[in-house]
Design a protein around this motif. Structure first.
Motif, PDB file in Angstrom:
ATOM      1  N   PRO A 105      24.029  44.803  27.365  1.00 25.14           N
ATOM      2  CA  PRO A 105      23.936  44.848  25.901  1.00 25.14           C
ATOM      3  C   PRO A 105      25.304  45.013  25.259  1.00 25.14           C
ATOM      4  O   PRO A 105      26.075  45.911  25.635  1.00 25.14           O
ATOM      5  N   GLY A 106      25.611  44.134  24.330  1.00 26.75           N
ATOM      6  CA  GLY A 106      26.865  44.229  23.599  1.00 26.75           C
ATOM      7  C   GLY A 106      28.085  43.776  24.362  1.00 26.75           C
ATOM      8  O   GLY A 106      29.210  43.935  23.874  1.00 26.75           O
ATOM      9  N   LYS A 107      27.889  43.216  25.551  1.00 26.41           N
ATOM     10  CA  LYS A 107      29.026  42.784  26.356  1.00 26.41           C
ATOM     11  C   LYS A 107      28.909  41.301  26.692  1.00 26.41           C
ATOM     12  O   LYS A 107      27.848  40.702  26.582  1.00 26.41           O
ATOM     13  N   GLU A 108      30.030  40.736  27.128  1.00 24.87           N
ATOM     14  CA  GLU A 108      30.022  39.340  27.529  1.00 24.87           C
ATOM     15  C   GLU A 108      29.415  39.197  28.924  1.00 24.87           C
ATOM     16  O   GLU A 108      29.403  40.130  29.727  1.00 24.87           O
ATOM     17  N   GLN A 109      28.967  38.001  29.194  1.00 20.81           N
ATOM     18  CA  GLN A 109      28.439  37.695  30.516  1.00 20.81           C
ATOM     19  C   GLN A 109      29.563  37.807  31.548  1.00 20.81           C
ATOM     20  O   GLN A 109      30.690  37.362  31.302  1.00 20.81           O
ATOM     21  N   GLU A 110      29.251  38.394  32.708  1.00 19.43           N
ATOM     22  CA  GLU A 110      30.270  38.568  33.730  1.00 19.43           C
ATOM     23  C   GLU A 110      29.767  38.118  35.090  1.00 19.43           C
ATOM     24  O   GLU A 110      28.566  38.153  35.377  1.00 19.43           O
ATOM     25  N   PHE A 111      30.708  37.745  35.929  1.00 22.68           N
ATOM     26  CA  PHE A 111      30.409  37.321  37.291  1.00 22.68           C
ATOM     27  C   PHE A 111      29.962  38.518  38.117  1.00 22.68           C
ATOM     28  O   PHE A 111      30.533  39.600  38.020  1.00 22.68           O
ATOM     29  N   VAL A 112      28.955  38.295  38.955  1.00 18.98           N
ATOM     30  CA  VAL A 112      28.465  39.340  39.853  1.00 18.98           C
ATOM     31  C   VAL A 112      28.756  38.978  41.308  1.00 18.98           C
ATOM     32  O   VAL A 112      29.404  39.723  42.032  1.00 18.98           O
ATOM     33  N   ALA A 113      28.259  37.815  41.730  1.00 16.80           N
ATOM     34  CA  ALA A 113      28.380  37.430  43.135  1.00 16.80           C
ATOM     35  C   ALA A 113      28.187  35.929  43.269  1.00 16.80           C
ATOM     36  O   ALA A 113      27.595  35.295  42.392  1.00 16.80           O
ATOM     37  N   ALA A 114      28.687  35.385  44.369  1.00 20.90           N
ATOM     38  CA  ALA A 114      28.497  33.970  44.656  1.00 20.90           C
ATOM     39  C   ALA A 114      28.364  33.777  46.152  1.00 20.90           C
ATOM     40  O   ALA A 114      28.834  34.606  46.946  1.00 20.90           O
ATOM     41  N   ILE A 115      27.744  32.677  46.529  1.00 17.77           N
ATOM     42  CA  ILE A 115      27.510  32.385  47.936  1.00 17.77           C
ATOM     43  C   ILE A 115      27.661  30.883  48.143  1.00 17.77           C
ATOM     44  O   ILE A 115      27.272  30.090  47.286  1.00 17.77           O
ATOM     45  N   ASP A 116      28.259  30.505  49.284  1.00 12.13           N
ATOM     46  CA  ASP A 116      28.451  29.084  49.504  1.00 12.13           C
ATOM     47  C   ASP A 116      27.143  28.439  49.945  1.00 12.13           C
ATOM     48  O   ASP A 116      26.126  29.102  50.100  1.00 12.13           O
ATOM     49  N   ARG A 117      27.169  27.140  50.126  1.00 16.77           N
ATOM     50  CA  ARG A 117      25.921  26.423  50.311  1.00 16.77           C
ATOM     51  C   ARG A 117      25.202  26.796  51.602  1.00 16.77           C
ATOM     52  O   ARG A 117      23.974  26.717  51.668  1.00 16.77           O
ATOM     53  N   ASN A 118      25.944  27.195  52.617  1.00 21.14           N
ATOM     54  CA  ASN A 118      25.329  27.568  53.894  1.00 21.14           C
ATOM     55  C   ASN A 118      24.977  29.043  53.979  1.00 21.14           C
ATOM     56  O   ASN A 118      24.300  29.455  54.917  1.00 21.14           O
ATOM     57  N   GLY A 119      25.457  29.819  53.025  1.00 19.85           N
ATOM     58  CA  GLY A 119      25.211  31.250  53.064  1.00 19.85           C
ATOM     59  C   GLY A 119      26.140  32.016  53.969  1.00 19.85           C
ATOM     60  O   GLY A 119      25.947  33.205  54.202  1.00 19.85           O
ATOM     61  N   ARG A 120      27.156  31.356  54.475  1.00 18.96           N
ATOM     62  CA  ARG A 120      28.065  32.006  55.415  1.00 18.96           C
ATOM     63  C   ARG A 120      29.148  32.813  54.726  1.00 18.96           C
ATOM     64  O   ARG A 120      29.706  33.741  55.302  1.00 18.96           O
ATOM     65  N   ASN A 121      29.468  32.448  53.510  1.00 20.43           N
ATOM     66  CA  ASN A 121      30.536  33.118  52.787  1.00 20.43           C
ATOM     67  C   ASN A 121      30.028  33.612  51.437  1.00 20.43           C
ATOM     68  O   ASN A 121      29.267  32.906  50.760  1.00 20.43           O
ATOM     69  N   THR A 122      30.445  34.795  51.086  1.00 22.77           N
ATOM     70  CA  THR A 122      30.066  35.383  49.806  1.00 22.77           C
ATOM     71  C   THR A 122      31.288  35.960  49.113  1.00 22.77           C
ATOM     72  O   THR A 122      32.312  36.232  49.739  1.00 22.77           O
ATOM     73  N   GLU A 123      31.151  36.145  47.824  1.00 27.30           N
ATOM     74  CA  GLU A 123      32.217  36.730  47.027  1.00 27.30           C
ATOM     75  C   GLU A 123      31.560  37.625  45.986  1.00 27.30           C
ATOM     76  O   GLU A 123      30.512  37.271  45.441  1.00 27.30           O
ATOM     77  N   TYR A 124      32.195  38.772  45.729  1.00 21.62           N
ATOM     78  CA  TYR A 124      31.646  39.721  44.759  1.00 21.62           C
ATOM     79  C   TYR A 124      32.716  40.161  43.784  1.00 21.62           C
ATOM     80  O   TYR A 124      33.902  40.250  44.134  1.00 21.62           O
ATOM     81  N   ALA A 125      32.281  40.466  42.572  1.00 21.94           N
ATOM     82  CA  ALA A 125      33.180  41.122  41.637  1.00 21.94           C
ATOM     83  C   ALA A 125      33.557  42.481  42.234  1.00 21.94           C
ATOM     84  O   ALA A 125      32.751  43.107  42.943  1.00 21.94           O
ATOM     85  N   ASP A 126      34.757  42.929  41.958  1.00 17.08           N
ATOM     86  CA  ASP A 126      35.248  44.171  42.570  1.00 17.08           C
ATOM     87  C   ASP A 126      34.299  45.339  42.346  1.00 17.08           C
ATOM     88  O   ASP A 126      34.059  46.140  43.254  1.00 17.08           O
ATOM     89  N   SER A 127      33.751  45.435  41.153  1.00 20.49           N
ATOM     90  CA  SER A 127      32.896  46.581  40.833  1.00 20.49           C
ATOM     91  C   SER A 127      31.528  46.485  41.502  1.00 20.49           C
ATOM     92  O   SER A 127      30.761  47.448  41.490  1.00 20.49           O
ATOM     93  N   MET A 128      31.217  45.323  42.085  1.00 22.86           N
ATOM     94  CA  MET A 128      29.911  45.108  42.712  1.00 22.86           C
ATOM     95  C   MET A 128      29.961  45.268  44.232  1.00 22.86           C
ATOM     96  O   MET A 128      28.922  45.332  44.893  1.00 22.86           O
ATOM     97  N   LYS A 129      31.158  45.313  44.779  1.00 22.53           N
ATOM     98  CA  LYS A 129      31.278  45.367  46.237  1.00 22.53           C
ATOM     99  C   LYS A 129      30.684  46.651  46.786  1.00 22.53           C
ATOM    100  O   LYS A 129      30.911  47.728  46.271  1.00 22.53           O
ATOM    101  N   GLY A 130      29.912  46.506  47.838  1.00 24.15           N
ATOM    102  CA  GLY A 130      29.339  47.651  48.526  1.00 24.15           C
ATOM    103  C   GLY A 130      27.888  47.915  48.199  1.00 24.15           C
ATOM    104  O   GLY A 130      27.139  48.388  49.057  1.00 24.15           O
ATOM    105  N   ARG A 131      27.474  47.631  46.978  1.00 30.02           N
ATOM    106  CA  ARG A 131      26.084  47.902  46.583  1.00 30.02           C
ATOM    107  C   ARG A 131      25.298  46.645  46.278  1.00 30.02           C
ATOM    108  O   ARG A 131      24.073  46.693  46.168  1.00 30.02           O
ATOM    109  N   PHE A 132      25.985  45.525  46.112  1.00 28.54           N
ATOM    110  CA  PHE A 132      25.347  44.260  45.800  1.00 28.54           C
ATOM    111  C   PHE A 132      25.472  43.337  47.011  1.00 28.54           C
ATOM    112  O   PHE A 132      26.550  43.216  47.587  1.00 28.54           O
ATOM    113  N   THR A 133      24.365  42.682  47.359  1.00 29.67           N
ATOM    114  CA  THR A 133      24.380  41.742  48.463  1.00 29.67           C
ATOM    115  C   THR A 133      23.600  40.501  48.072  1.00 29.67           C
ATOM    116  O   THR A 133      22.418  40.591  47.728  1.00 29.67           O
TER     117      THR A 133
END
Length: 124
Positions: free
Chosen positions: A41-69
């Motif tokens: 609420p009241g904030k801009e949309q932000e990136f959370v996580a991404a995954i490549d087409r095979n699911g072998r590689n993932t990327e997370y926003a710094d604040s999401m690392k560790g609790r988001f999968t």
């Protein structure tokens, strides 16, 4: 054309967990990277996580690392986001999206198709 439908959001107490799902239809998603974004609420949309087409590689926003999968099941044409140890600041609408690329991308403009979002509300 791809249709994306998120589910799994809801009201949860702090410390709890949720598993969001994103079901795709209209086209197989196995040829594309996918991602999650959120808008609080009241904030801009932000990136959370991404995954490549095979699911072998993932990327997370710094604040999401560790609790988001994030993970995907291409056989089911479905993307997932597991969120553990939820905090009130995780309250947002969470969106899944299909990238224009097979590679992980972090920018909103790199994504072509979007779901309608699912609300996650974390109470303290």
């Amino acid at each position: 054309q791809v249709q994306l439908v998120e589910s799994g959001g809801g009201l949860v107490q702090a410390g709890g967990s949720l598993r969001l799902s994103c079901a795709a239809s209209g086209r197989t998603i196995s040829n594309y990277a996918m991602g999650w974004f959120r808008q609080a609420p009241g904030k801009e949309q932000e990136f959370v996580a991404a995954i490549d087409r095979n699911g072998r590689n993932t990327e997370y926003a710094d604040s999401m690392k560790g609790r988001f999968t994030t993970s995907r099941d291409n056989a089911k044409n479905t993307l997932y986001l597991q969120i553990d140890s939820l905090k009130p600041e995780n309250t947002a609408v969470y969106y899944c999206a299909v990238s224009r690329s097979i590679f992980i991308r972090l920018g909103k403009s790199d994504y072509e198709y979007w779901g309608q979002g699912t609300q996650v509300t974390v109470s303290s």
